[in-house]
Motif scaffolding. Structure first.
Motif, mmCIF file in Angstrom:
data_model
loop_
_atom_site.group_PDB
_atom_site.id
_atom_site.type_symbol
_atom_site.label_atom_id
_atom_site.label_comp_id
_atom_site.label_asym_id
_atom_site.label_seq_id
_atom_site.Cartn_x
_atom_site.Cartn_y
_atom_site.Cartn_z
ATOM 1 N N PRO A 86 1.561 15.993 4.498
ATOM 2 C CA PRO A 86 1.890 17.339 4.011
ATOM 3 C C PRO A 86 3.241 17.855 4.486
ATOM 4 C CG PRO A 86 -0.366 17.240 4.809
ATOM 5 C CD PRO A 86 0.284 15.956 5.225
ATOM 6 N N ALA A 87 3.832 17.235 5.513
ATOM 7 C CA ALA A 87 5.117 17.699 6.037
ATOM 8 C C ALA A 87 6.301 16.934 5.453
ATOM 9 C CB ALA A 87 5.121 17.568 7.560
ATOM 10 N N SER B 191 8.343 17.988 -0.776
ATOM 11 C CA SER B 191 8.253 19.447 -0.889
ATOM 12 C C SER B 191 9.463 20.009 -1.620
ATOM 13 C CB SER B 191 8.144 20.073 0.503
ATOM 14 O OG SER B 191 6.981 19.631 1.171
ATOM 15 N N PHE B 192 10.639 19.512 -1.294
ATOM 16 C CA PHE B 192 11.855 20.016 -1.924
ATOM 17 C C PHE B 192 11.838 19.756 -3.429
ATOM 18 C CE2 PHE B 192 16.178 19.482 -3.471
ATOM 19 C CZ PHE B 192 16.781 20.651 -3.024
ATOM 20 N N ARG C 248 9.029 25.615 7.994
ATOM 21 C CA ARG C 248 8.365 24.477 8.658
ATOM 22 C C ARG C 248 9.350 23.443 9.196
ATOM 23 N NH1 ARG C 248 5.399 24.575 3.790
ATOM 24 N NH2 ARG C 248 6.401 22.602 3.197
ATOM 25 N N LEU C 249 10.561 23.411 8.664
ATOM 26 C CA LEU C 249 11.503 22.352 9.037
ATOM 27 C C LEU C 249 11.984 22.518 10.475
ATOM 28 C CD1 LEU C 249 13.717 22.128 5.804
ATOM 29 C CD2 LEU C 249 12.098 20.408 6.639
ATOM 30 N N PRO C 250 12.132 21.426 11.197
ATOM 31 C CA PRO C 250 12.711 21.509 12.550
ATOM 32 C C PRO C 250 14.190 21.890 12.466
ATOM 33 C CG PRO C 250 12.364 19.211 11.913
ATOM 34 C CD PRO C 250 11.718 20.052 10.857
ATOM 35 N N PRO C 251 14.748 22.413 13.545
ATOM 36 C CA PRO C 251 16.137 22.899 13.501
ATOM 37 C C PRO C 251 17.149 21.817 13.137
ATOM 38 C CG PRO C 251 15.004 23.730 15.445
ATOM 39 C CD PRO C 251 14.089 22.717 14.829
ATOM 40 N N ASP C 252 16.881 20.575 13.489
ATOM 41 C CA ASP C 252 17.858 19.518 13.239
ATOM 42 C C ASP C 252 17.595 18.749 11.943
ATOM 43 O OD1 ASP C 252 15.506 18.412 14.106
ATOM 44 O OD2 ASP C 252 16.458 16.907 15.420
ATOM 45 N N GLY D 36 0.797 -1.218 0.000
ATOM 46 C CA GLY D 36 0.000 0.000 0.000
ATOM 47 C C GLY D 36 0.829 1.266 0.000
ATOM 48 N N ASP D 37 0.107 2.395 -0.180
ATOM 49 C CA ASP D 37 0.754 3.706 -0.232
ATOM 50 C C ASP D 37 1.269 4.130 1.134
ATOM 51 O OD1 ASP D 37 0.824 4.501 -2.819
ATOM 52 O OD2 ASP D 37 -1.055 5.627 -2.781
ATOM 53 N N SER D 38 2.350 4.934 1.068
ATOM 54 C CA SER D 38 2.817 5.676 2.235
ATOM 55 C C SER D 38 3.590 6.866 1.698
ATOM 56 C CB SER D 38 3.699 4.824 3.147
ATOM 57 O OG SER D 38 4.983 4.633 2.578
ATOM 58 N N ALA D 39 3.686 7.900 2.502
ATOM 59 C CA ALA D 39 4.394 9.096 2.054
ATOM 60 C C ALA D 39 5.865 8.793 1.772
ATOM 61 C CB ALA D 39 4.272 10.190 3.110
#
Length: 378
Positions: A224-225, A230-231, A256-260, A187-190
């Motif tokens: 969506p994250a 997105s890139f 939106r990206l976390p610092p790490d 099945g699908d996954s991101a």
């Protein structure tokens, strides 16, 4: 022990193959001389019989006997010359050859005993695949997974594990097939859709094609994250010549990206490139050495995308809308910077043909290309 026995037999066989001809060479030469002498004697006897029956004239018989006698004398002279120096030269040659044949295996055995590993047990593929995964190399692990999937092609988990490994090994076509199998079976996954898009883009040399965009969009619908999707969708915008929209997408992604996040570096590099004054002004700057170096921290597929996508996108845009002088100069410069001289010259020729060889634009193109060390072809 078995190894040494086999090695000794092979060495003995090779040595005998060389030594036996050396030992029998003289006997073969003597046998050949005796055979020639017997032939000449038979010829003399035949000549006497023909003369007795009147089949040959006496003068011709005398001349034939003289010729046969000369041949016998030459045969004897050659044999005496060979014996004049008691066979010293041939004997020395045979001695040297024999010593060499004996020394080579002794030296090789001695070196192998010091440098080799004769006691190391054999390691057939089946045994290597069966050993502890922690002790296996990446190639062995991949071979193990491939063997397992060949026997069990319906195990989605296996394809799911193997796909990102193919991606890291830059086996993009294999990675795309593995991701498709994982999606079909489990099945699908991101993550799977984003990986599929990256594999498709990598197989296309970094070009985010329509199929790759479909995969990235499917990944964003599921998550969506998802940073990878997105890139790459922003890269697709840049390929289409929509630089401002691409920069806006990267800027929103960076917020939106976390610092790490490991993607912060890639997005920052993309934004720095998109925000350079020459690019913003529509100037002639294309991907240069600095951009290539900045992309060194990215994955292979990301790096290829950063270097090649804008160039390929600009080329495609100019094929559809060719009356863009600044775009043609950007394309020519980009190909030159990337070391693709043939493509740069082809782009220059296409640009000149669009506006005409006598046009002001053509003269500008020619002068610009000359400043880059490029000349137009006929």
């Amino acid at each position: 022990m078995l190894f040494w026995v086999i090695a000794a037999l092979l060495t003995l066989g090779a040595s005998l193959a060389v030594l036996l001809p050396l030992a029998t060479g003289r006997r073969l030469a003597l046998s050949s001389r005796d055979h020639d002498l017997a032939v000449y004697r038979d010829q003399l006897a035949e000549l006497d019989r023909d003369g007795a029956r009147g089949l040959i004239k006496p003068a011709e018989a005398t001349e034939a006997r003289a010729e046969i006698a000369r041949r016998i004398l030459r045969l004897d002279s050659a044999d005496q010359a060979g014996d004049a120096s008691p066979g010293r030269a041939p004997a020395v040659a045979r001695l040297v050859a024999t010593a060499a044949v004996l020394i080579v295996p002794l030296v090789s055995w001695g070196l192998y005993s010091q440098l080799g590993s004769p006691d190391l047990p054999s390691q057939p593929l089946s045994e290597r695949l069966a050993k502890n995964p922690a002790d296996s190399s990446v190639d062995e692990l991949v071979a193990r997974a491939e063997a397992h999937l060949a026997a069990n092609p319906s195990v989605g988990r296996g394809w799911d594990v193997l796909a990102p490994v193919y991606l890291r090994m830059q086996r993009f076509s294999d990675a795309a097939g593995a991701y498709r199998n994982a999606i079909r079976l489990d099945g699908d996954s991101a993550v799977r859709q984003a990986g599929l898009g990256e594999a498709i883009a990598g197989a296309a040399g970094g070009i985010v094609s329509a199929d790759a965009q479909d995969a990235f969009e499917a990944a964003l619908k599921l998550d969506p994250a998802n940073a990878k999707a997105s890139f790459y969708l922003a890269v697709a915008l840049a390929q289409e010549g929509r630089g401002k929209e691409a920069a806006a997408a990267w800027q929103a992604m960076l917020a939106r990206l976390p610092p790490d996040s490991p993607w912060r570096s890639a997005v920052g590099q993309a934004l720095a490139k998109a925000a350079s004054p020459e690019v913003a002004a529509g100037g002639t700057n294309g991907p240069d050495a600095a951009a290539v170096d900045a992309a060194s921290a990215m994955s292979p597929a990301d790096r290829q995308a950063m270097i090649g996508t804008m160039v390929a996108g600009l080329d495609g845009k100019l094929r559809q809308n060719p009356r863009d002088p600044e775009g043609w100069m950007r394309l020519v410069r980009s190909y030159v910077v990337l070391g693709k001289t043939d493509q740069a010259r082809d782009a220059l020729g296409r640009a000149i043909s669009v506006f005409g060889t006598g046009s002001e634009e053509a003269r500008k193109f020619t002068a610009f290309a000359a400043s880059l060390g490029l000349t137009a072809t006929e």
